[in-house]
Write a protein that holds these residues in place. Structure first.
Motif, short mmCIF file in Angstrom:
data_model
loop_
_atom_site.label_atom_id
_atom_site.label_comp_id
_atom_site.label_asym_id
_atom_site.label_seq_id
_atom_site.Cartn_x
_atom_site.Cartn_y
_atom_site.Cartn_z
N ARG A 111 0.81 -1.22 0.00
CA ARG A 111 0.00 0.00 0.00
C ARG A 111 0.85 1.27 0.00
O ARG A 111 0.32 2.36 -0.22
CB ARG A 111 -0.90 0.03 1.24
N CYS A 112 2.12 1.12 0.33
CA CYS A 112 2.94 2.31 0.57
C CYS A 112 4.15 2.45 -0.33
O CYS A 112 4.56 3.57 -0.64
CB CYS A 112 3.46 2.30 2.01
N LEU A 113 4.76 1.36 -0.67
CA LEU A 113 6.12 1.42 -1.18
C LEU A 113 6.25 0.52 -2.40
O LEU A 113 5.75 -0.60 -2.41
CB LEU A 113 7.04 0.91 -0.06
N ALA A 114 6.94 1.00 -3.41
CA ALA A 114 7.17 0.17 -4.59
C ALA A 114 8.32 -0.79 -4.31
O ALA A 114 9.46 -0.58 -4.74
CB ALA A 114 7.49 1.06 -5.79
N HIS A 130 4.97 7.74 0.12
CA HIS A 130 4.16 8.97 0.19
C HIS A 130 4.98 10.14 -0.37
O HIS A 130 5.00 11.23 0.17
CB HIS A 130 3.75 9.23 1.63
N ARG A 131 5.70 9.84 -1.42
CA ARG A 131 6.53 10.80 -2.18
C ARG A 131 7.79 11.25 -1.45
O ARG A 131 8.45 12.19 -1.84
CB ARG A 131 5.69 12.02 -2.61
N PRO A 149 13.69 10.82 6.33
CA PRO A 149 14.13 12.16 6.73
C PRO A 149 13.34 12.64 7.94
O PRO A 149 12.11 12.48 7.99
CB PRO A 149 13.83 13.03 5.50
N PHE A 152 10.09 14.70 7.68
CA PHE A 152 8.92 14.03 7.13
C PHE A 152 8.43 12.90 8.03
O PHE A 152 7.43 12.25 7.72
CB PHE A 152 9.24 13.43 5.76
N SER A 155 4.72 12.81 9.17
CA SER A 155 3.78 12.55 8.07
C SER A 155 3.80 11.09 7.67
O SER A 155 2.76 10.49 7.40
CB SER A 155 4.16 13.41 6.85
N TRP A 159 0.84 8.34 7.93
CA TRP A 159 0.43 7.61 6.74
C TRP A 159 0.42 6.10 7.00
O TRP A 159 -0.52 5.39 6.64
CB TRP A 159 1.40 7.96 5.60
N THR B 164 -4.54 2.62 -3.36
CA THR B 164 -3.49 2.46 -4.37
C THR B 164 -2.49 1.44 -3.85
O THR B 164 -2.24 1.35 -2.65
CB THR B 164 -2.75 3.79 -4.63
N HIS B 166 1.17 -1.14 -4.90
CA HIS B 166 2.29 -1.50 -5.77
C HIS B 166 2.34 -3.02 -5.84
O HIS B 166 2.08 -3.71 -4.85
CB HIS B 166 3.61 -0.97 -5.22
N HIS B 584 -3.93 13.50 4.15
CA HIS B 584 -2.85 12.76 3.50
C HIS B 584 -2.64 13.17 2.04
O HIS B 584 -1.98 12.45 1.29
CB HIS B 584 -3.15 11.26 3.55
N PHE B 588 3.71 16.47 4.88
CA PHE B 588 4.12 17.77 5.40
C PHE B 588 5.50 17.65 6.02
O PHE B 588 5.83 16.64 6.64
CB PHE B 588 3.13 18.27 6.46
N ARG B 590 7.92 19.10 8.82
CA ARG B 590 7.81 19.85 10.07
C ARG B 590 9.21 20.14 10.60
O ARG B 590 10.06 19.25 10.66
CB ARG B 590 7.03 19.04 11.11
N ASP B 738 17.84 18.25 7.06
CA ASP B 738 17.16 17.65 8.21
C ASP B 738 18.07 17.52 9.43
O ASP B 738 17.59 17.24 10.52
CB ASP B 738 16.63 16.27 7.82
#
Lengths: 163, 974
Positions: A111-114, A130-131, A149, A152, A155, A159, B164, B166, B584, B588, B590, B738
Motif C-alpha cells: 500500500r505504501c512502497l514500490a 508517500h513521495r 528524513p 517528514f 507525516s 500515513w 493504491t 504497488h 494525506h 508535510f 515539520r 534535516d
C-alpha cells in the motif's frame, strides 16, 4: 468512524537513527576498503542495496562509493575516515528510524512502497513512500524498518498508521 | 414482459436469484449475470438514449467495448455514471438508471433532436453559434450541454474507500481468454511468478461463450488454480502501459464480498508482459444500425451460451466472418428462426452444409442495408444477388470482422500494423520483454490462440530469467473455421448509418469532415468527436478509418489509426488518489520547533511541503495587523525566526573550494575558515538559479545554505555537476537540511540575547563580526552561530543538531526574555527583506540575470564560473532589460500589489508594459506601501503607473532605490 480498510494490529515505533555516511574519493579504493574493513570488522557491501552486518553495525551501500553505517547505539557507529580516502559525515540528527511490526507487513508495504517483497531479503530498498525518499530493510516477515528524513517522519508515521 | 431466459444452460447460478432495480422497476436475475444479461433476460432492450440525438439505444455488446448501454449506478455520493451495463456484475440490491433522457427513457422529449439531425451535423455548433459577441458562446454552451451528454456525476463526497497499491511479477498476462490462460500456464511452469489479469469476473474470455470449450476451460482453470507461482486478479482492467514494463491496473471490488476498498489502483512492475487482450467484434454499418435489438453476433452468442438468454426469436445476422455461423447455429439450436446474410460471395461449404442441417437460411453476397423499428428493431431490408428483400425480425446480429484490442501495446508509441488478410490493425513490433498472443495478433481460432499463448508465456518467462521445461500446450478439442474476413462495403449516402454509436457519429459526418478538409484520422476524431466517448471508440475506430480511407482513396495502412493513450477504460480519480486526500493529500515537513509554534499561537502556512509560522497571534488578530507589529518589534528589540527550512548542504573534500569557485558566480576560493559569504549561482544559460550563504567550517568543509524553495533544485544541480561535469573533483555533497535546526535572532538587542544564551561563547563584534562564524556545543549537540542578516538588522543564524532544536529555541526565548525576544513569522520576514532591498523568489524567478538583480559588480571580471559565457549574450545586455528597482506608493490610502504591470504615466495600458511589481509590503518605518519591481533600465522617469487589470486597480508609484532602509548597513554591522 473507524477506517474499514485499516490494517489491524500494526505497531509503528519511531526512534533516533545513529548514522554515519562515508564517501570514498575513488582514487584509493584499496586503502578505503582496508580502512573500512578495519573499522567495521567486515568488508563493505559491494553492490548498491547490499547490506553487511558486523558487531552491531549495519553497513549499506546507498550509491556508488557511498555507504551508510547504522547502529542502535551512536557510540558503536565507526568513525574516523581520513580525509585522504573520503568524506565522513554524521547524519544521525537528520534521519529517524520507523519500525513497523505487523503480521500484514507485506500488505502494508504494497500500500505504501514500490518494493518487490520477494527481493527484500537482506537488501536495502530505496523508494519513495508517500513521495518521500526512504530506505527500507526487512527484518522478518512481520518486521520492517524505514529510515526516513526527520522532517517528514511525522507525516510518514501518520500515513503508515492509517494503513 | 418477455422472459428471454432459457430453462437450462449457461454459467449462471440459478440457485442464487438476485433482485435489482432499473429505472425504478424491480427485476430478477441470477448470480453470474451482468446487468446487461439480466435486462435482456427480462426482455428489456431499450436501456439508454444517445448522446446528441437522443435516439433509443439498446445493448450492442457483452463487454467493455459497449458504446450504448451506459447506466448510472447507485445514489448519493456513491453515484457512478456512464458504466457499461455489460460490465456490471449483478448483485443484490443493485440500482441502475438510464441516462440522458427526460422525463423518461421511453418518452424522451429531446428525442426531437433526431428530427433536426440534418442541421446538427458535426461541428454545427462551432459554425452556428459564433455571434453576436465573443462571449455569446458561453451562453449557448450552457444549453448545448444540457441538450447533449451522458450521465451526471455525483455532487456529494464519495464515502467509499479507494486504495493504491504497488505490485511486482516476473510475468504479467493481460487477458484470461484461451491465449492468456495458456500463456500463464507456460510462464508459471517455467518457474516465473505470474500474475494473470482479467477484466471480467470470470476467466475464459470468448471461451465462456463456447459450449464446446467448457471442458477445456474447466481443466485449464483447475490446473492454474493449483500452481503456486500464479496469482489471479479478476475484475481488473489493465488500463495503461508505462515505461519499464509498468502497467496501471484498476480492480473493482467483488460486489458479493465485503471488500475493503471499492476500487484499487495498482502500479504493477513486470519482468515480461504477455498481451492476450483478444479482439472485439466490429459492427456493420447500415441505416438505423443503432436500433435496440441490433447487436454484435458474438454478443448474442455470449448471452445465449454464458448467460442462457435468448435475446430474440426471429434473427437476421449480417456476416462478414465465419464466426457469425457459430452464433447462427447456437441460436437455431435454441429454437430461433435465423437468416444469415453473408456479404462474402464464397462461403466455406462445411459451414453451408451445417447451416442447412441447422435450419439456418443463408444468403451469400448479401448485405443488410437498413433496420426498421422505433424503440426496437422490427425488420431489416437486405440487398443480395437477387435484389432487395425484407425480413421481419426482433434481433439483428452484426459480424463485421474482428478488431484486435491492441491499445495497451501502443501506449508507449508502438505503431499498429495493418494486416490486409484479416482487415485489421495488429500490434507493431513490441519492445524486449513484451509479447502478444491470441486474437490480438489476428489468431482466428481458439487452438491457434492457445498455441500462441503457450509460446508467448514461455518467452516472457525466459525474458524474466526463467526457463524450466514447460509441458506441451493443451489444445481445445474442437474445430473452427477461420476464413479471411470480408471487407465491409460502407453504404455512403445512406442516412443514420452510425459508425460511432456513443458519440452519434454517422457515415455522413465522416463524409462531411472529409469534404471540409479534416482528412487525417486525428483531425477526423477532433472534428466529429469520433472515438472520444467513454468507450474511446473501441467498436468504431476501424470502420471510421476505413471510411476515411475510402473517401480519400488511400489504403488503410496509409490512413493509420489515432494515437492510443491511457487509460484504456475509465479510471475513477478516487482510485488514483487512493488515501492521498485530505490530511494525506501530501506529506508535510515539520521543523523541530513545529509543535512549539502550533502550541504558542502561530498561524501556520504551507510553504512548499513545509509548515512555517505565518505570524503569531500574540502580535495581532490577523496577518495584516500582526506582521507589521512583528516588523516593528524586530527593528526595535529582537525577533526569533525559525529558519530550519533553509536548504542546507554539506560540501566536503579536498576540491571543495575549487568546486564552489565554479558553482558560484562570485569567488569562494579565498574564503577563510570561520567566515561566511553570500553567493549567487547561475544556470548554464546565465540566469540566476539561487542565492544563499556558504560558510567555511574547516579547510575542506563548507556549510552551504540555499533558499527554502530551491533547496532540492540546488542539490540536484550540484550532484549533476559532480557526476557529469567534473567527476574528477574529490567533493562530496550531501543534503543536511534535516540535520540542523536553524533559528535566526535579529534586531538591535540580538547580541545581548546571544550573550545571555551562550555565555561561554564570545559574540562581541570583534570575535563575531558580520559574516563570521563561531562554533560550540549546546547540550552535547553541535552548535554553529553565523552572523548573517536578511532583515537588515544585526542578526545571527544559530544552528544546532535537529534533536536539540526545540530545546535551543526555548532556551533562547528564556534567556532573551530581558531583551524582549519574541518569535515572528514568515510574513514579517518577507517584509523586512523588502525594506532592505534583498531579492528573493519573486525576483529570482528563472528569468533574471545578475545584472537584472543589481549584482553585476559581484562578479566584476571573474570568469570560469557556470553561466559566465551565456550570461553575456546580447539580449541580456539590452538597454531595455528589466532591472530591480524600489517602488513607493505615491497615493495615500492605496497599496501596491504584486504582479501589477508597470507603465509610464503617459502611455496606454496595453501589452506587457515596462515591467512588473514583484514584491510588496507595508513599511511601518516609511509609513506607506512599498515594493520591489523589475523595470526597464532605459525608463527615465521617476514615476510609474502600476496597473492590476484583474481587480481594476491603478496606483501611481515613485521609482526609488531598492534599499529603503539603512543603505549604509550600519544597523547590520554595528
Amino acid at each position: 468512524m473507524a477506517d474499514p480498510t485499516a490494517i489491524q494490529g500494526i505497531t509503528i515505533t519511531r526512534s533516533r537513527c545513529p548514522l554515519v555516511q562515508w564517501q570514498a574519493w575513488g582514487d584509493d579504493d584499496d586503502g578505503f576498503a582496508r580502512f573500512a574493513a578495519g573499522r567495521l570488522g567486515a568488508s563493505l557491501p559491494a553492490e548498491v542495496g547490499q547490506i553487511v552486518k558486523s558487531d552491531g553495525v549495519t553497513a549499506v551501500k546507498i550509491a556508488p562509493r557511498r555507504f551508510w553505517l547504522l547502529a542502535s547505539d551512536p557510540d558503536t557507529v565507526p568513525r574516523g575516515l581520513p580525509g585522504t580516502l573520503g568524506a565522513e559525515l554524521d547524519l544521525g540528527e537528520g534521519r529517524e528510524r520507523i519500525d513497523i511490526r505487523t503480521p500484514a507487513l507485506r500488505d502494508v508495504l504494497a500500500r505504501c512502497l514500490a518494493v518487490d517483497w520477494d527481493r527484500t531479503q537482506d537488501r536495502a530498498v530505496f523508494a519513495p513512500l508517500h513521495r518521500v525518499p526512504v530506505m527500507f530493510t526487512r527484518g522478518s516477515t512481520e518486521h520492517g524498518t524505514l529510515v526516513v528524513p526527520r522532517t517528514f517522519a511525522q507525516s510518514i508515521a501518520d500515513w503508515l498508521e492509517d494503513c | 414482459m418477455t422472459d428471454n431466459r432459457l430453462p437450462s444452460g449457461g454459467r449462471i447460478d440459478r440457485s442464487l436469484p438476485v433482485d435489482f432495480r432499473f429505472d425504478g422497476r424491480s427485476y430478477a436475475g441470477f448470480k453470474g449475470d451482468t446487468l446487461a444479461s439480466a435486462l435482456l433476460a427480462n426482455g428489456v432492450t431499450l436501456v439508454g438514449r444517445s448522446f446528441k440525438y437522443h435516439r433509443p439505444r439498446g445493448i450492442i455488446s457483452a463487454g467493455i467495448e459497449e458504446p450504448n448501454a451506459l447506466v448510472t449506478l447507485g445514489a448519493g455520493g456513491r453515484r457512478e455514471p456512464n458504466v457499461p451495463a455489460t460490465m456490471v456484475e449483478l448483485s443484490p440490491g443493485l440500482t441502475a438508471e438510464s441516462q440522458n433522457r427526460w422525463p423518461s427513457l421511453g418518452f424522451d422529449l429531446q428525442g426531437i433532436n433526431g428530427l433536426f439531425a440534418p442541421l446538427l451535423a458535426s461541428g454545427f455548433y462551432y459554425k452556428t453559434f459564433m455571434g453576436p459577441g465573443r462571449r455569446a458562446w458561453m451562453v449557448y454552451e450552457h444549453f448545448i450541454r444540457k441538450a447533449a451528454g451522458l450521465g451526471m456525476a455525483a455532487m456529494e463526497a464519495d464515502p467509499d474507500r479507494y486504495e493504491t497499491r504497488h505490485d511486482f511479477a516476473d510475468v504479467v498476462v493481460v487477458g484470461a481468454g484461451p491465449a492468456g490462460l495458456a500463456a500463464a500456464r507456460a510462464a508459471a511452469q517455467a518457474g516465473a511468478r505470474v500474475l494473470l489479469v482479467e477484466q471480467d469476473f470470470e476467466l475464459g474470455g470468448q471461451m465462456l461463450a463456447e459450449p464446446r470449450g467448457q471442458d477445456w476451460l474447466a481443466g485449464m482453470l483447475a490446473e492454474l488454480g493449483s500452481m503456486p507461482g500464479l496469482r489471479l486478479m479478476r475484475r481488473t482492467t489493465a488500463f495503461g502501459l508505462y515505461d519499464g514494463n509498468t502497467l496501471g491496473l484498476l480492480s473493482h471490488a467483488d460486489p458479493g464480498a465485503k471488500a475493503a476498498a471499492r476500487q484499487v489502483f495498482t502500479l504493477l512492475r513486470a519482468g515480461g508482459i504477455v498481451f492476450a487482450t483478444g479482439a472485439v467484434e466490429r459492427p456493420m454499418v447500415f441505416s438505423n444500425n443503432d436500433r435496440p435489438g441490433v447487436m454484435l453476433a458474438s454478443a448474442i452468442r455470449t448471452y445465449l451460451n454464458r448467460f442462457a438468454v435468448l435475446p430474440g426469436r426471429k434473427v437476421v445476422i449480417g456476416a462478414a466472418a465465419d464466426s457469425a455461423y457459430r452464433t447462427a447455429f447456437d441460436l437455431a439450436a435454441n429454437g430461433a428462426e435465423v437468416v444469415l446474410a453473408d456479404s462474402r460471395a464464397e462461403i466455406d461449404p462445411q459451414l453451408l452444409g451445417q447451416a442447412v442441417r441447422s435450419g439456418v437460411e443463408v444468403h451469400a453476397g448479401t448485405l443488410i442495408v437498413k433496420a426498421t423499428g422505433a424503440r426496437g428493431v422490427r425488420a431489416v431490408e437486405l440487398e443480395g444477388r437477387s435484389g432487395p428483400f425484407r425480413r421481419q425480425c426482433d434481433l439483428v446480429g452484426m459480424a463485421g470482422g474482428w478488431t484486435p484490442v491492441l491499445h495497451l501495446t501502443s501506449h508507449l508509441g508502438v505503431k499498429p500494423q495493418y494486416r490486409q488478410d484479416i482487415d485489421a490493425f495488429i500490434p507493431g513490433g513490441l519492445p524486449t520483454g513484451q509479447f502478444a498472443a491470441g486474437a490480438v495478433t489476428g489468431a482466428a481460432t481458439a487452438a491457434e490462440a492457445v498455441r500462441q499463448g503457450h509460446r508467448a508465456g514461455s518467452a516472457a518467462a525466459a525474458a524474466a530469467g526463467y526457463d524450466r521445461k514447460v509441458d506441451a500446450a493443451v489444445l481445445p478439442a474442437f474445430e473452427e473455421s477461420g476464413l479471411p474476413h470480408a471487407v465491409q462495403a460502407l453504404p455512403f449516402g445512406r442516412k443514420k448509418a452510425f459508425v460511432d454509436f456513443q458519440m452519434d457519429v454517422s457515415l455522413d459526418d465522416i463524409a462531411l469532415a472529409q469534404r471540409e478538409g479534416y482528412e487525417s484520422v486525428e483531425h477526423l476524431k477532433r472534428y466529429t468527436t469520433l472515438g472520444m466517448g467513454t468507450d474511446q471508440g473501441k467498436t468504431s475506430n476501424v470502420n471510421a478509418v476505413r471510411a476515411m480511407a475510402a473517401l480519400r482513396g488511400t489504403p488503410m495502412e496509409a490512413a493509420g489509426t489515432t494515437t492510443f493513450r491511457p487509460p484504456y477504460a475509465p479510471v475513477a480519480v478516487g482510485a488514483i488518489a487512493g488515501r492521498a486526500k485530505g490530511h494525506h493529500f501530501r506529506p508535510f515537513r515539520r521543523t523541530p520547533m513545529h509543535d512549539w509554534h502550533v502550541a504558542n499561537g502561530a498561524d501556520m502556512l504551507e510553504v512548499g511541503l513545509w509548515m512555517r509560522p505565518w505570524y503569531f497571534r500574540s502580535f495581532g488578530a490577523d496577518v495584516d495587523e500582526a506582521y507589521v507589529a512583528e516588523m516593528r518589534h524586530v527593528r526595535s528589540a529582537a525577533g526569533l525566526m525559525d529558519i530550519s527550512t533553509l536548504g542546507k548542504i554539506a560540501v566536503e573534500g579536498p576540491d571543495a573550494a575549487t568546486f564552489l569557485d565554479r558553482v558560484y558566480a562570485n569567488g569562494f576560493a579565498s574564503l577563510k575558515v570561520g567566515r561566511a559569504r553570500y553567493g549567487v549561482m547561475l544556470r548554464d544559460d546565465g540566469i540566476v538559479l539561487d542565492d544563499g550563504t556558504t560558510t567555511r567550517i574547516a579547510e575542506n568543509s563548507y556549510f552551504m545554505t540555499t533558499s527554502t524553495a530551491k533547496a532540492a533544485d540546488v542539490m540536484s544541480w550540484l550532484e549533476f555537476l559532480l557526476d557529469v561535469a567534473w567527476p574528477e573533483l574529490r567533493v562530496s555533497v550531501t543534503s543536511v537540511t534535516d540535520e540542523w535546526a536553524g533559528m535566526s535572532v535579529a534586531g538591535p538587542k540580538s547580541r545581548a540575547v546571544l550573550a545571555a544564551a551562550f555565555p561561554a561563547i564570545d559574540v562581541s563584534n570583534e570575535a563575531l563580526p558580520h559574516m563570521g562564524l563561531v562554533e560550540g556545543t549546546f547540550r552535547g549537540s553541535r552548535l554553529r552561530i553565523v552572523r548573517l542578516s536578511y532583515s537588515g538588522e544585526r542578526a545571527y543564524e544559530i544552528y544546532v543538531g535537529a534533536s536539540q532544536g526545540l530545546a535551543a529555541w526555548e532556551h533562547l526565548l528564556a534567556m532573551g526574555k530581558d531583551s524582549d525576544l519574541r518569535p515572528y513569522g514568515v510574513e514579517a520576514l518577507g517584509a523586512l527583506r523588502i525594506e532592505k532591498g534583498h531579492v528573493a523568489g519573486p525576483e529570482i524567478d528563472g528569468r533574471t540575470t545578475l545584472a537584472d538583480l543589481g549584482m553585476a559588480r559581484m562578479v566584476a571580471k571573474r570568469s570560469g564560473y557556470i553561466g559566465a559565457v551565456l550570461g553575456q549574450r546580447p539580449a541580456f545586455l539590452a538597454p531595455d532589460r528589466q532591472r530591480v528597482v524600489g517602488l513607493e506608493c505615491a497615493e495615500s490610502g492605496k497599496r501596491l500589489r504584486g504582479g501589477a504591470i508597470l507603465f509610464a504615466p503617459d502611455e496606454a495600458w496595453q501589452g506587457h508594459g515596462r515591467g512588473r511589481v514583484t514584491s510588496t509590503t507595508f513599511s511601518p518605518d516609511i509609513g506607506k506601501s512599498i515594493g520591489l519591481g523589475l523595470l526597464a533600465a532605459d525608463f527615465a522617469g521617476d514615476e510609474v503607473v502600476a496597473v492590476y487589470p484583474m481587480k481594476n486597480e491603478v496606483v501611481r508609484a515613485r521609482v526609488v532605490s531598492p534599499v529603503f532602509l539603512d543603505p549604509m548597513g550600519e544597523r547590520m554591522h554595528g
